[in-house]
Design a protein around this motif. Structure first.
Motif, PDB file in Angstrom:
ATOM      1  N   GLY A  88       0.835  -1.197   0.000  1.00  0.00           N
ATOM      2  CA  GLY A  88       0.000   0.000   0.000  1.00  0.00           C
ATOM      3  C   GLY A  88       0.864   1.239   0.000  1.00  0.00           C
ATOM      4  N   THR A  89       0.392   2.288  -0.628  1.00  0.00           N
ATOM      5  CA  THR A  89       1.139   3.543  -0.681  1.00  0.00           C
ATOM      6  C   THR A  89       0.231   4.699  -0.304  1.00  0.00           C
ATOM      7  N   GLN A 127      -3.614   6.476   4.322  1.00  0.00           N
ATOM      8  CA  GLN A 127      -3.873   6.057   2.949  1.00  0.00           C
ATOM      9  C   GLN A 127      -3.192   4.728   2.643  1.00  0.00           C
ATOM     10  N   ALA A 128      -1.928   4.608   3.060  1.00  0.00           N
ATOM     11  CA  ALA A 128      -1.174   3.394   2.773  1.00  0.00           C
ATOM     12  C   ALA A 128      -1.760   2.184   3.502  1.00  0.00           C
ATOM     13  N   LYS A 134      -4.879   1.741   4.456  1.00  0.00           N
ATOM     14  CA  LYS A 134      -6.145   1.369   3.811  1.00  0.00           C
ATOM     15  C   LYS A 134      -5.882   0.626   2.502  1.00  0.00           C
ATOM     16  N   ALA A 135      -4.942   1.134   1.715  1.00  0.00           N
ATOM     17  CA  ALA A 135      -4.637   0.478   0.444  1.00  0.00           C
ATOM     18  C   ALA A 135      -4.121  -0.935   0.673  1.00  0.00           C
ATOM     19  N   ALA A 136      -3.289  -1.109   1.699  1.00  0.00           N
ATOM     20  CA  ALA A 136      -2.769  -2.442   1.994  1.00  0.00           C
ATOM     21  C   ALA A 136      -3.886  -3.380   2.437  1.00  0.00           C
ATOM     22  N   ALA A 137      -4.799  -2.856   3.269  1.00  0.00           N
ATOM     23  CA  ALA A 137      -5.913  -3.686   3.733  1.00  0.00           C
ATOM     24  C   ALA A 137      -6.779  -4.144   2.569  1.00  0.00           C
ATOM     25  N   ASP A 138      -6.935  -3.294   1.567  1.00  0.00           N
ATOM     26  CA  ASP A 138      -7.704  -3.667   0.381  1.00  0.00           C
ATOM     27  C   ASP A 138      -7.068  -4.837  -0.359  1.00  0.00           C
ATOM     28  N   HIS A 139      -5.756  -5.055  -0.117  1.00  0.00           N
ATOM     29  CA  HIS A 139      -5.045  -6.186  -0.742  1.00  0.00           C
ATOM     30  C   HIS A 139      -4.784  -7.308   0.268  1.00  0.00           C
ATOM     31  N   GLY A 140      -5.498  -7.261   1.401  1.00  0.00           N
ATOM     32  CA  GLY A 140      -5.410  -8.331   2.366  1.00  0.00           C
ATOM     33  C   GLY A 140      -4.225  -8.270   3.314  1.00  0.00           C
ATOM     34  N   VAL A 141      -3.535  -7.130   3.360  1.00  0.00           N
ATOM     35  CA  VAL A 141      -2.376  -6.976   4.239  1.00  0.00           C
ATOM     36  C   VAL A 141      -2.757  -6.031   5.380  1.00  0.00           C
ATOM     37  N   VAL A 142      -2.622  -6.502   6.604  1.00  0.00           N
ATOM     38  CA  VAL A 142      -3.077  -5.755   7.771  1.00  0.00           C
ATOM     39  C   VAL A 142      -1.878  -5.235   8.563  1.00  0.00           C
ATOM     40  N   VAL A 143      -1.933  -3.959   8.918  1.00  0.00           N
ATOM     41  CA  VAL A 143      -0.952  -3.352   9.817  1.00  0.00           C
ATOM     42  C   VAL A 143      -1.465  -3.511  11.240  1.00  0.00           C
ATOM     43  N   ASP A 144      -0.629  -4.088  12.122  1.00  0.00           N
ATOM     44  CA  ASP A 144      -1.073  -4.324  13.495  1.00  0.00           C
ATOM     45  C   ASP A 144       0.069  -4.048  14.467  1.00  0.00           C
ATOM     46  N   ARG A 145      -0.115  -4.420  15.717  1.00  0.00           N
ATOM     47  CA  ARG A 145       0.842  -4.085  16.770  1.00  0.00           C
ATOM     48  C   ARG A 145       2.222  -4.714  16.547  1.00  0.00           C
ATOM     49  N   ALA A 146       2.297  -5.760  15.701  1.00  0.00           N
ATOM     50  CA  ALA A 146       3.571  -6.412  15.420  1.00  0.00           C
ATOM     51  C   ALA A 146       4.283  -5.800  14.213  1.00  0.00           C
ATOM     52  N   ALA A 196       4.010   7.466   2.495  1.00  0.00           N
ATOM     53  CA  ALA A 196       4.011   6.265   3.325  1.00  0.00           C
ATOM     54  C   ALA A 196       3.928   5.036   2.445  1.00  0.00           C
ATOM     55  N   ALA A 197       4.364   3.920   3.002  1.00  0.00           N
ATOM     56  CA  ALA A 197       4.245   2.640   2.316  1.00  0.00           C
ATOM     57  C   ALA A 197       4.122   1.533   3.345  1.00  0.00           C
ATOM     58  N   VAL A 198       3.327   0.544   3.021  1.00  0.00           N
ATOM     59  CA  VAL A 198       3.256  -0.685   3.804  1.00  0.00           C
ATOM     60  C   VAL A 198       4.020  -1.752   3.028  1.00  0.00           C
ATOM     61  N   VAL A 199       4.979  -2.365   3.699  1.00  0.00           N
ATOM     62  CA  VAL A 199       5.808  -3.396   3.086  1.00  0.00           C
ATOM     63  C   VAL A 199       5.395  -4.742   3.670  1.00  0.00           C
ATOM     64  N   SER A 200       5.289  -5.755   2.791  1.00  0.00           N
ATOM     65  CA  SER A 200       4.738  -7.043   3.216  1.00  0.00           C
ATOM     66  C   SER A 200       5.532  -8.206   2.641  1.00  0.00           C
ATOM     67  N   ARG A 201       5.460  -9.352   3.307  1.00  0.00           N
ATOM     68  CA  ARG A 201       6.047 -10.588   2.798  1.00  0.00           C
ATOM     69  C   ARG A 201       5.017 -11.407   2.046  1.00  0.00           C
ATOM     70  N   ARG A 202       3.826 -10.896   1.883  1.00  0.00           N
ATOM     71  CA  ARG A 202       2.750 -11.708   1.309  1.00  0.00           C
ATOM     72  C   ARG A 202       2.501 -11.369  -0.155  1.00  0.00           C
ATOM     73  N   ALA A 203       1.959 -10.203  -0.387  1.00  0.00           N
ATOM     74  CA  ALA A 203       1.614  -9.801  -1.755  1.00  0.00           C
ATOM     75  C   ALA A 203       1.453  -8.288  -1.759  1.00  0.00           C
ATOM     76  N   GLY A 204       1.238  -7.713  -2.934  1.00  0.00           N
ATOM     77  CA  GLY A 204       1.069  -6.273  -2.970  1.00  0.00           C
ATOM     78  C   GLY A 204       1.010  -5.710  -4.364  1.00  0.00           C
ATOM     79  N   LEU A 205       1.265  -4.418  -4.438  1.00  0.00           N
ATOM     80  CA  LEU A 205       1.167  -3.678  -5.687  1.00  0.00           C
ATOM     81  C   LEU A 205       2.448  -3.747  -6.506  1.00  0.00           C
ATOM     82  N   LEU A 206       3.585  -3.710  -5.801  1.00  0.00           N
ATOM     83  CA  LEU A 206       4.882  -3.732  -6.469  1.00  0.00           C
ATOM     84  C   LEU A 206       5.807  -4.686  -5.717  1.00  0.00           C
ATOM     85  N   ARG A 207       6.520  -5.509  -6.474  1.00  0.00           N
ATOM     86  CA  ARG A 207       7.505  -6.407  -5.865  1.00  0.00           C
ATOM     87  C   ARG A 207       8.860  -5.707  -5.823  1.00  0.00           C
TER      88      ARG A 207
END
Length: 337
Positions: A10-11, A60-61, A63-75, A168-179
């Motif tokens: 998410g961005t 914004q980032a 929300k965009a990540a959540a739309d792709h199934g990636v959740v930002v949480d306490r960890a 801002a950006a959310v970085v994930s090990r799962r999936a996303g908009l850009l690898r």
């Protein structure tokens, strides 16, 4: 370094109001001759504090990540980067940003990344390295800066004007908009004096540092000429770009979007295109000429712009370039999902 299965999920990006440079020329803040050289059209000028800009972009980032199934949480690992005053002295800005975006109960430590104008790529490198090592599943990067008085946004650094914004950006090990395929960084510490000059160390901050004076002092006393600075900077730019592309298995011919710091037209040509000797298919130079250099936020704001404006095709290769006083040089290669 090459990365495997690290994604931008998410961005986000936000700006101050775009104020035409004619206003600054009219009140004497900016020279018409200099404006013609940089090609600046307008500059983003915000009333929000820098951490507030970062939080806006962060929401914004997330929300965009959540739309792709990636959740930002306490960890989630949180990194916050800035280059200018954040609104208060002696204050843990990263903790406030994390509290606003994630909550008060966090597993890790919100951390400030102090990398000047290279904050986007430095933070992305740190986040991706942590995720690849298994230290976290997600990371949240926030950036925010405002170059209000007493800082002289018009002449803080030659060849550019500083604008206000957050990214801002959310970085994930799962999936996303850009690898994320690779990031490479190098430093030529012999050039740090360009930002220090011959000033002695003090006991309090200077509200309006004369960066042009510091540069002149360095060039006069260091034994390193301006032409040598340009040569060394060009060589480092070529080196990080070549290494990042090689690690990603790409060449310059594969690059669909070449994203650089938001600088003036002449500096863009002299510092980025000339050393690399190529004509990119697509850049965000014209966008940068309407908002200014956002300190550390340029590259992640650029990604948000590419995503929100639907400018990326599946499989598009994006080459990000970052530079900063120090002098640091970074390049990253990403592929659109």
């Amino acid at each position: 370094m090459r990365f495997e299965d690290i994604w931008i999920a998410g961005t986000g990006g936000t700006l101050g109001d775009r104020v035409p440079v004619e206003h600054a020329i009219a009140d004497g803040s900016y020279s018409a001759d200099v404006a013609r050289g940089t090609g600046m059209i307008s500059v983003a000028q915000a009333t929000q504090a820098p951490p507030e800009l970062a939080v806006t972009a962060g929401r914004q980032a997330i929300k965009a990540a959540a739309d792709h199934g990636v959740v930002v949480d306490r960890a989630t690992l949180h990194l916050h980067s800035h280059s200018n005053y954040q609104g208060l002295d002696m204050w843990p800005v990263a903790s406030w940003v994390a509290k606003e975006l994630i909550g008060t109960d966090l597993e890790g430590q919100p951390t400030v990344v102090q990398a000047a104008s290279n904050g986007s790529l430095t933070s992305l490198d740190l986040a991706a390295t942590a995720l690849q090592a298994g230290r976290a599943e997600t990371a949240l990067i926030t950036l925010g800066d405002r170059f209000a008085e007493p800082v002289d946004r018009w002449y803080l650094s030659p060849g550019m004007v500083f604008g206000d914004g957050g990214a801002a950006a959310v970085v994930s090990r799962r999936a996303g908009l850009l690898r994320l395929d690779s990031i490479v960084s190098e430093t030529d510490a012999a050039l740090e004096g360009l930002s220090r000059g011959d000033e002695p160390f003090g006991t309090e901050s200077v509200p309006r540092p004369d960066m042009r004076k510091r540069t002149r002092a360095f060039l006069a006393r260091s034994g390193i000429s301006l032409s040598e600075v340009r040569r060394r900077s060009g060589d480092r730019t070529v080196s990080v770009v070549t290494r990042a592309l090689t690690e990603a298995g790409r060449t310059l011919d594969d690059v669909d979007w070449f994203v650089t710091p938001f600088v003036g037209r002449a500096l863009f040509q002299d510092s980025f295109l000339r050393p690399l000797g190529f004509t990119p298919r697509n850049t965000l130079l014209e966008t940068g000429l309407t908002i200014g250099h956002l300190g550390p936020a340029d590259q992640l704001y650029a990604l948000a712009h590419l995503v929100t404006e639907d400018l990326l095709r599946p499989g598009s290769t994006v080459l990000l370039l970052g530079t900063a006083m120090g002098f640091t040089f970074s390049a990253a290669v990403l592929t659109a999902a």
